[in-house]
Design a protein around this motif. Structure first.
Motif, PDB file in Angstrom:
ATOM      1  N   GLN A 176       0.844  -1.189   0.000  1.00  0.00           N
ATOM      2  CA  GLN A 176       0.000   0.000   0.000  1.00  0.00           C
ATOM      3  C   GLN A 176       0.880   1.241   0.000  1.00  0.00           C
ATOM      4  N   SER A 177       0.434   2.285  -0.659  1.00  0.00           N
ATOM      5  CA  SER A 177       1.210   3.525  -0.723  1.00  0.00           C
ATOM      6  C   SER A 177       0.890   4.428   0.460  1.00  0.00           C
ATOM      7  N   PHE A 178       1.918   5.135   0.943  1.00  0.00           N
ATOM      8  CA  PHE A 178       1.725   6.133   1.983  1.00  0.00           C
ATOM      9  C   PHE A 178       2.101   7.496   1.421  1.00  0.00           C
ATOM     10  N   HIS A 179       1.463   8.510   1.893  1.00  0.00           N
ATOM     11  CA  HIS A 179       1.750   9.854   1.435  1.00  0.00           C
ATOM     12  C   HIS A 179       2.136  10.721   2.626  1.00  0.00           C
ATOM     13  N   LEU A 180       2.871  11.782   2.345  1.00  0.00           N
ATOM     14  CA  LEU A 180       3.293  12.690   3.400  1.00  0.00           C
ATOM     15  C   LEU A 180       2.092  13.215   4.159  1.00  0.00           C
ATOM     16  N   ALA A 181       2.188  13.225   5.491  1.00  0.00           N
ATOM     17  CA  ALA A 181       1.031  13.591   6.315  1.00  0.00           C
ATOM     18  C   ALA A 181       0.652  15.056   6.179  1.00  0.00           C
ATOM     19  N   VAL A 182       1.649  15.940   6.004  1.00  0.00           N
ATOM     20  CA  VAL A 182       1.359  17.371   5.957  1.00  0.00           C
ATOM     21  C   VAL A 182       0.760  17.731   4.602  1.00  0.00           C
ATOM     22  N   ASP A 183      -0.445  18.239   4.618  1.00  0.00           N
ATOM     23  CA  ASP A 183      -1.129  18.666   3.407  1.00  0.00           C
ATOM     24  C   ASP A 183      -0.671  20.087   3.067  1.00  0.00           C
ATOM     25  N   MET A 184       0.062  20.220   1.991  1.00  0.00           N
ATOM     26  CA  MET A 184       0.642  21.525   1.632  1.00  0.00           C
ATOM     27  C   MET A 184      -0.433  22.577   1.334  1.00  0.00           C
ATOM     28  N   PRO A 189      -1.262  13.677  10.411  1.00  0.00           N
ATOM     29  CA  PRO A 189      -1.218  15.109  10.076  1.00  0.00           C
ATOM     30  C   PRO A 189      -1.162  15.973  11.328  1.00  0.00           C
ATOM     31  N   PRO A 190      -0.618  17.176  11.225  1.00  0.00           N
ATOM     32  CA  PRO A 190      -0.504  18.067  12.386  1.00  0.00           C
ATOM     33  C   PRO A 190      -1.856  18.630  12.808  1.00  0.00           C
ATOM     34  N   CYS A 240      18.051  31.899  19.276  1.00  0.00           N
ATOM     35  CA  CYS A 240      17.709  33.217  18.747  1.00  0.00           C
ATOM     36  C   CYS A 240      18.402  34.233  19.663  1.00  0.00           C
ATOM     37  N   GLN A 241      17.971  35.478  19.653  1.00  0.00           N
ATOM     38  CA  GLN A 241      18.516  36.448  20.602  1.00  0.00           C
ATOM     39  C   GLN A 241      18.299  35.925  22.019  1.00  0.00           C
ATOM     40  N   GLU A 242      19.329  35.965  22.868  1.00  0.00           N
ATOM     41  CA  GLU A 242      19.288  35.260  24.147  1.00  0.00           C
ATOM     42  C   GLU A 242      18.075  35.640  24.990  1.00  0.00           C
ATOM     43  N   ASN A 243      17.803  36.906  25.165  1.00  0.00           N
ATOM     44  CA  ASN A 243      16.609  37.343  25.894  1.00  0.00           C
ATOM     45  C   ASN A 243      15.613  37.859  24.863  1.00  0.00           C
ATOM     46  N   PHE A 244      14.461  37.256  24.785  1.00  0.00           N
ATOM     47  CA  PHE A 244      13.538  37.621  23.724  1.00  0.00           C
ATOM     48  C   PHE A 244      12.103  37.796  24.235  1.00  0.00           C
ATOM     49  N   ARG A 245      11.360  38.559  23.480  1.00  0.00           N
ATOM     50  CA  ARG A 245       9.934  38.720  23.733  1.00  0.00           C
ATOM     51  C   ARG A 245       9.180  37.859  22.727  1.00  0.00           C
ATOM     52  N   VAL A 246       8.175  37.128  23.196  1.00  0.00           N
ATOM     53  CA  VAL A 246       7.387  36.240  22.341  1.00  0.00           C
ATOM     54  C   VAL A 246       6.328  37.054  21.601  1.00  0.00           C
ATOM     55  N   GLN A 247       6.356  36.972  20.294  1.00  0.00           N
ATOM     56  CA  GLN A 247       5.298  37.596  19.498  1.00  0.00           C
ATOM     57  C   GLN A 247       4.142  36.627  19.284  1.00  0.00           C
ATOM     58  N   LEU A 248       4.482  35.354  18.938  1.00  0.00           N
ATOM     59  CA  LEU A 248       3.472  34.312  18.735  1.00  0.00           C
ATOM     60  C   LEU A 248       4.031  32.983  19.226  1.00  0.00           C
ATOM     61  N   LEU A 249       3.157  32.137  19.744  1.00  0.00           N
ATOM     62  CA  LEU A 249       3.554  30.797  20.177  1.00  0.00           C
ATOM     63  C   LEU A 249       2.462  29.824  19.751  1.00  0.00           C
ATOM     64  N   GLU A 250       2.858  28.719  19.154  1.00  0.00           N
ATOM     65  CA  GLU A 250       1.919  27.669  18.756  1.00  0.00           C
ATOM     66  C   GLU A 250       2.427  26.321  19.244  1.00  0.00           C
ATOM     67  N   VAL A 251       1.487  25.421  19.549  1.00  0.00           N
ATOM     68  CA  VAL A 251       1.815  24.032  19.874  1.00  0.00           C
ATOM     69  C   VAL A 251       1.001  23.141  18.941  1.00  0.00           C
ATOM     70  N   TRP A 252       1.709  22.257  18.267  1.00  0.00           N
ATOM     71  CA  TRP A 252       1.069  21.334  17.332  1.00  0.00           C
ATOM     72  C   TRP A 252       1.164  19.906  17.857  1.00  0.00           C
ATOM     73  N   GLY A 253       0.067  19.178  17.744  1.00  0.00           N
ATOM     74  CA  GLY A 253       0.041  17.766  18.086  1.00  0.00           C
ATOM     75  C   GLY A 253      -0.170  16.944  16.828  1.00  0.00           C
ATOM     76  N   PHE A 254      -0.581  15.679  17.018  1.00  0.00           N
ATOM     77  CA  PHE A 254      -0.699  14.747  15.902  1.00  0.00           C
ATOM     78  C   PHE A 254      -2.101  14.173  15.891  1.00  0.00           C
ATOM     79  N   ARG A 255      -2.772  14.310  14.749  1.00  0.00           N
ATOM     80  CA  ARG A 255      -4.150  13.856  14.617  1.00  0.00           C
ATOM     81  C   ARG A 255      -4.155  12.343  14.431  1.00  0.00           C
ATOM     82  N   ASN A 256      -4.374  11.609  15.511  1.00  0.00           N
ATOM     83  CA  ASN A 256      -4.341  10.145  15.480  1.00  0.00           C
ATOM     84  C   ASN A 256      -5.754   9.625  15.259  1.00  0.00           C
TER      85      ASN A 256
END
Length: 625
Positions: free
Chosen positions: A381-389, A417-418, A609-625
């Protein structure tokens, strides 16, 4: 049933003659002639009527009689060969095999192969030469039967002939038919035809070759396997090679990930590189060490090929190229790039983890495949990359950047997929909300974009709920699969320090382990005016005994020289820490607005990155099982 097999043409008198035999490619000096087993009706054995030969189910051809010697490469010259070589201890035999000690003697190699295979631990009831003669007599001794279909597990598999003569090609097919008859549990085994073809070079007759391949099929040694016998097992091996390539060939892996839409499809051919594409004089040297050291040695040699490939190409040359076909052509012409001795030398210079640890990784990959619905009786069976571009969307990274990050994570997780679990733009800047959204997911990918536009992150192998098992103190948890990375301005990954030097994790006894170095790192105050001067510091938590961990690269499997080498991830009400020892790879405060990055012993990383930084955006991705 497949309509492919051995067809019995009629003799001039009209009666059924002997087995027809395959035509071999003219001018093939390296044994690359091959056939393809497919699902469409194919006459795979072609000859004129005058060239047929009578079936002799009990034929015992002498060793080497299956070989077309005119098509064989010149044998390597070998000096004096001691008579007691077969009595050498296993460790010394391994050394001799790696050095090609019996490469110059066909008779010696035949003796060594037979003795080594007879020593393989296998199931109590394993078909032997007598069984083969009986079954072959029943299957092929009836003139009324004019066609013998090949086993279904060979559908779509190629069959290198490796300089076999006409009798050898027919013997190869007869043995494969008998294997299918006596091993009905085999559902997919693309490597099997190549191994039988190689063994025929060094077998006295078909029966001996059958007995030897049967012992390899029936091997039951712990944490060791020779031949994958199902699509599930084969696919798990391909995933395991992908994981090892990810860790041990980062430059080649990055190149493949950036030029191929499906990295796994490229790695799914790794066994074919060894026992299909390599010329005979390379493949047989691989077989020498394979019989002594099992599947682990195949990983080593395939990794060495991948490293050599990376040295021979550039990213610009691969633009618009089919990298899968390019790799195959490279391996087929490997003699233009490196000698077989140098290839093996480089292969054994790669420091892999133990056979048991690799086996644990294979089992984890099997489990992931089964969660995707793949079973032991699953056909190809064929498998395809999980991330849908087209559908992937992140406020921090592009789809192309995420595809690279996804190629770094273990294969068993990249099947899925993420799934966006947490985002400061949607869920707010709350550490408690972060924990609530992320608990129950394992593993996770953390992405951070700073106010300066830099992007970095971490792959975290364990569930954040593990932090609760430390009680009042904040302990480190996670496994050696954790890593940190940068995306912008440049993409780079920093893995557990023992990925590069696994021998260091085994050399030091527990009695000599040191306590963590007293170098507590600090988090900056959430006040934008207090950067670098705030007295509010988050101390490095004391590592605690681990709870439930991933089966692969769990710290409890290793003797570490320092506990600071296993500070993967930690969380408390004050903030989160990733990496430790001499500094923290990443640390974030409870507001998720301020962070710090430093070199650390766990990942041997520079500041992300720069040692002391301010966060502009933060995301957490899991796995769709």
């Amino acid at each position: 049933m497949l309509q492919v097999g051995l067809s019995l043409p009629r003799s001039p008198g009209g009666a059924a003659g002997g087995f027809p035999v395959a035509e071999l490619a003219e001018g093939d000096n390296t044994g690359s002639g091959q056939e393809m087993f497919g699902s469409s009706p194919v006459t795979i054995v072609i000859t004129s009527e005058a060239d047929t030969w009578d079936i002799d189910a009990s034929s015992c051809l002498g060793c080497g009689q299956f070989v077309d010697w005119d098509r064989m490469p010149d044998a390597e010259q070998q000096a004096h060969i001691p008579r007691d070589i077969l009595s050498k201890p296993p460790k010394e035999l391994k050394k001799l095999a790696r050095e090609g000690y019996w490469a110059g003697s066909h008779a010696l190699r035949a003796q060594v192969y037979h003795q080594l295979i007879q020593q393989v631990a296998c199931r109590l009831v394993t078909p032997d030469a007598l069984v083969y003669r009986d079954v072959a007599g029943r299957l092929f001794g009836k003139p009324s039967v004019s066609s013998h279909p090949l086993p279904e597990f060979l559908e779509g598999c190629s069959m290198p002939t490796y300089c076999l003569n006409l009798e050898g090609v027919t013997a190869l097919k007869k043995i494969l038919i008998c294997v299918g008859n006596l091993f009905p549990d085999i559902t997919y085994s693309p490597i099997l035809p190549s191994l039988v073809a190689l063994l025929l070079h060094y077998s006295e007759d078909e029966a001996q070759c059958f007995e030897n391949i049967s012992r390899l099929i029936a091997s039951n040694a712990p944490h060791t396997s020779y031949i994958d016998q199902s699509f599930l097992a084969h696919q798990a091996s391909c995933m395991t090679f992908g994981d090892l390539a990810n860790k041990h060939c980062p430059a080649a892996h990055k190149l493949i990930a950036s030029t191929s839409e499906n990295v796994f499809e490229v790695y799914s051919e790794w066994l074919s590189w060894l026992f299909h594409d390599l010329p005979f004089n390379y493949a047989i040297r691989v077989f020498d060490v394979y019989l002594l050291e099992g599947q682990k040695v195949l990983y080593r040699i395939a990794l060495a090929l991948l490293k050599q490939y990376r040295l021979s190409v550039t990213s610009a040359e691969l633009e618009g190229t089919d990298i899968k076909a390019d790799l195959q052509a490279f391996v087929q012409n490997i003699a233009e790039h490196v000698t077989v001795d140098k290839l093996l030398e480089r292969a054994f210079g790669i420091r892999l983890f133990s056979r048991k640890e690799i086996w644990l990784l294979q089992m984890a990959n099997r489990k992931a495949l089964m969660e995707r619905g793949i079973t032991m009786v699953q056909r190809r069976q064929s498998f395809h990359l999980a991330v849908d571009m087209q559908n992937f969307s992140s406020s921090i990274v592009t789809a192309q950047e995420m595809r690279i990050v996804w190629s770094w994570i273990p294969e068993r997780f990249s099947l899925f997929p993420p799934l966006l679990l947490f985002s400061t733009s949607e869920d707010g800047c709350s550490l408690q909300r972060f924990y609530t959204c992320c608990e129950g997911y394992e593993p996770t990918v953390l992405l951070i974009k700073t106010a300066e536009g830099e992007v970095c992150g971490a792959f975290l192998s364990s569930d954040w709920s593990e932090r609760k098992k430390s009680g009042a103190t904040s302990g480190f948890f996670g496994t050696g699969e954790c890593f940190v990375f940068t995306v912008r301005p440049e993409m780079e990954r920093y893995e557990w320090v023992f990925i590069k030097k696994p021998e260091l994790a085994k050399a030091v006894p527990r009695s000599r382990q040191r306590s963590p170095s007293p170098s507590p790192a600090s988090l900056l105050s959430s006040s934008p005016h207090g950067r670098g001067t705030s007295p509010n510091r988050l101390a490095v938590p004391t590592p605690q005994r681990k709870g439930r961990l991933s089966p692969f690269l769990a710290v409890r499997h290793f003797l570490l020289p320092s506990k600071t080498a296993s500070m993967f991830m930690s969380g408390s009400r004050e903030g989160i820490i990733i990496g430790g020892g001499g500094g923290q790879a990443l640390s974030l405060d409870a507001s998720l607005l301020w962070g710090r990055t430093e070199p650390c012993e766990t990942f041997d990383n520079p500041p992300l990155c720069q040692e002391n930084f301010r966060v502009q955006l933060l995301e957490v991705w899991g796995f769709r099982n």
